[in-house]
Design an enzyme around this catalytic site. Structure first.
Site, PDB file in Angstrom:
ATOM      1  N   CYS A  66       0.825  -1.216   0.000  1.00 33.61           N
ATOM      2  CA  CYS A  66       0.000   0.000   0.000  1.00 33.61           C
ATOM      3  C   CYS A  66       0.854   1.259   0.000  1.00 33.61           C
ATOM      4  CB  CYS A  66      -0.950   0.005   1.185  1.00 33.61           C
ATOM      5  SG  CYS A  66      -0.100  -0.085   2.748  1.00 33.61           S
ATOM      6  N   HIS A 334      -0.536   1.201   7.545  1.00 37.52           N
ATOM      7  CA  HIS A 334      -1.127   1.344   6.213  1.00 37.52           C
ATOM      8  C   HIS A 334      -0.771   2.691   5.613  1.00 37.52           C
ATOM      9  CE1 HIS A 334      -3.707   0.242   2.999  1.00 37.52           C
ATOM     10  NE2 HIS A 334      -4.708   1.048   3.296  1.00 37.52           N
ATOM     11  N   ASN A 355      -8.077   4.871  -0.953  1.00 35.62           N
ATOM     12  CA  ASN A 355      -7.420   3.652  -0.502  1.00 35.62           C
ATOM     13  C   ASN A 355      -7.014   2.794  -1.699  1.00 35.62           C
ATOM     14  OD1 ASN A 355      -6.404   1.808   1.320  1.00 35.62           O
ATOM     15  ND2 ASN A 355      -8.360   1.271   2.235  1.00 35.62           N
TER      16      ASN A 355
END
Length: 398
Positions: A66, A334, A355
């Site tokens: 990510c 994250h 996201n």
């Protein structure tokens, strides 16, 4: 980005940013989404204040990349801001190069540094500077028979090779280990093209980054806020996935959101790294806030209604933020991409956050994150230095 926490949802939160463990993303997302409320979207009325143009939502699959997806999305928005046609940048090209560099560091450090998929926002800028960039369709990273990223097997082999090198039965290193290690990566992700054609013109990764994407790596800085370092100085962010030991600037807590607000108002988006394991984070509902009551103390009805309409939040203090980081309640789980600002029906402001888990939640891949959540749970932000307020820039000597 990952750090283990001694509490529920430990693996679900930690593995996204960093551990090449083979856990599938759908398992992780379902675990994080278990804390949700029915009819949440209907109970919020958001009005967009700022919405910075960004590229379509991607899906990182079963990989801890990510950090690469979020910071490359950020670069794509930078291209738009500069008046360029955005390119879908290969996130796995960036990750592949970071894995090569991480392996070298692991051997230099005799194995005393983090392995796995994880990384930091600055890794994307660092790899861009050293290796350049390529379009997504030139380097998909899917060289092993799946439609989406699935890094578990590769990660285990990478780890095995490096641990064998560090153990070193020969008593000294040979020149062959780097080729063996890189060979594992390239077998799974694909060999990097020396050159390729884009829109009828031939490029190398370096010339593509320079001539097509066109950002200047020196324009980007990372910022955080912790009380155990001097204000307005640089410090090494001590999280496991800062394997390159990069430094970030330290600002006051209130200035963290001041920086983000100023950047958004001036048309700059912001890459974000932080913690998403909190009970106040719901991917399914697309919401993140800081509850006033500890989850364990809530009644079943209160738990069920956590995301049904706006909720009060506590005041976030420096001491609260620092304590959460020191006791592993805030870790670098994250990375995401802040692309805007919105207000709810009560006038409360939230950041619009993109996201990389696909368009699978109530807001099709985006979520609304309260400013208090940002203050409490951020480990670092990455942005163009021109988005920083002039007064803070002067204090940082940028």
């Amino acid at each position: 980005m990952h750090t283990l926490k001694m509490r529920p949802l430990l693996l679900a939160s930690a593995l996204f940013m960093g551990m090449g463990s083979g856990f599938a993303q759908d398992y992780l997302v379902n675990s994080l989404s278990s804390n949700q409320s029915k009819n949440s979207k209907d109970a919020f009325k958001f009005t967009e204040v700022i919405n910075i143009e960004n590229t379509p939502v991607k899906n990182q699959g079963s990989s801890g990349t990510c950090w690469s997806y979020s910071a490359n999305s950020f670069i794509e928005s930078e291209m738009i801001r500069m008046g360029k046609e955005p390119v879908a940048i290969s996130q796995i090209f960036t990750a592949r190069n970071a894995y090569v560099e991480k392996g070298k560091n692991y051997v230099r450090m005799h194995g005393a540094v983090t392995l796995g998929d994880g990384g930091a926002l600055h890794d994307v800028i660092n790899m861009y500077r050293k290796y350049g960039a390529v379009p997504q369709d030139i380097y998909t990273g899917l060289n092993y028979g799946t439609a989406n990223n699935k890094f578990g097997e590769m990660g285990d082999l990478m780890k095995g090779v490096l641990e064998g090198v560090v153990k070193n039965g020969n008593g000294q290193l040979t020149p062959a280990w780097e080729k063996a290690y890189t060979g594992v990566i390239d077998t799974y992700l694909g060999t990097v093209p020396e050159s390729f054609t884009y829109k009828g013109k031939k490029y190398t990764p370096i010339t593509f980054a320079k001539d097509v994407i066109g950002i200047n790596p020196d324009d980007y800085v990372e910022i955080s806020s912790f009380t155990d370092y001097p204000m307005y100085s640089k410090f090494t962010l001590l999280v496991p996935d800062n394997w390159s030991f990069d430094q970030v600037y330290n600002v006051k807590l209130a200035e963290l959101t001041d920086v983000i607000d100023n950047a958004l108002k001036k048309g700059y988006s912001v890459a974000w790294a932080g913690d998403v394991s909190e009970k106040g984070f719901s991917w399914k509902n697309g919401m993140a806030y800081v509850p006033t009551k500890n989850f364990a103390e809530m009644t079943p009805a209160e738990k069920e209604d956590m995301f049904v309409g706006p909720r009060d939040e506590p005041t976030i203090t420096d001491a609260m933020r620092q304590a959460a980081f020191d006791n592993y309640q805030t870790t670098d789980d994250h990375g995401m991409h802040i692309v805007g600002l919105a207000k709810d029906q009560n006038g409360k402001e939230y950041y619009i956050v993109k996201n990389s888990w696909g368009a699978t939640n109530d807001y099709k891949g985006y979520l609304y994150m309260s400013k208090n959540f940002i203050k409490y749970k951020t480990t670092a932000i990455l942005l163009n230095k021109n988005g920083i307020p002039s007064g803070i820039s002067k204090k940082l000597n940028i």
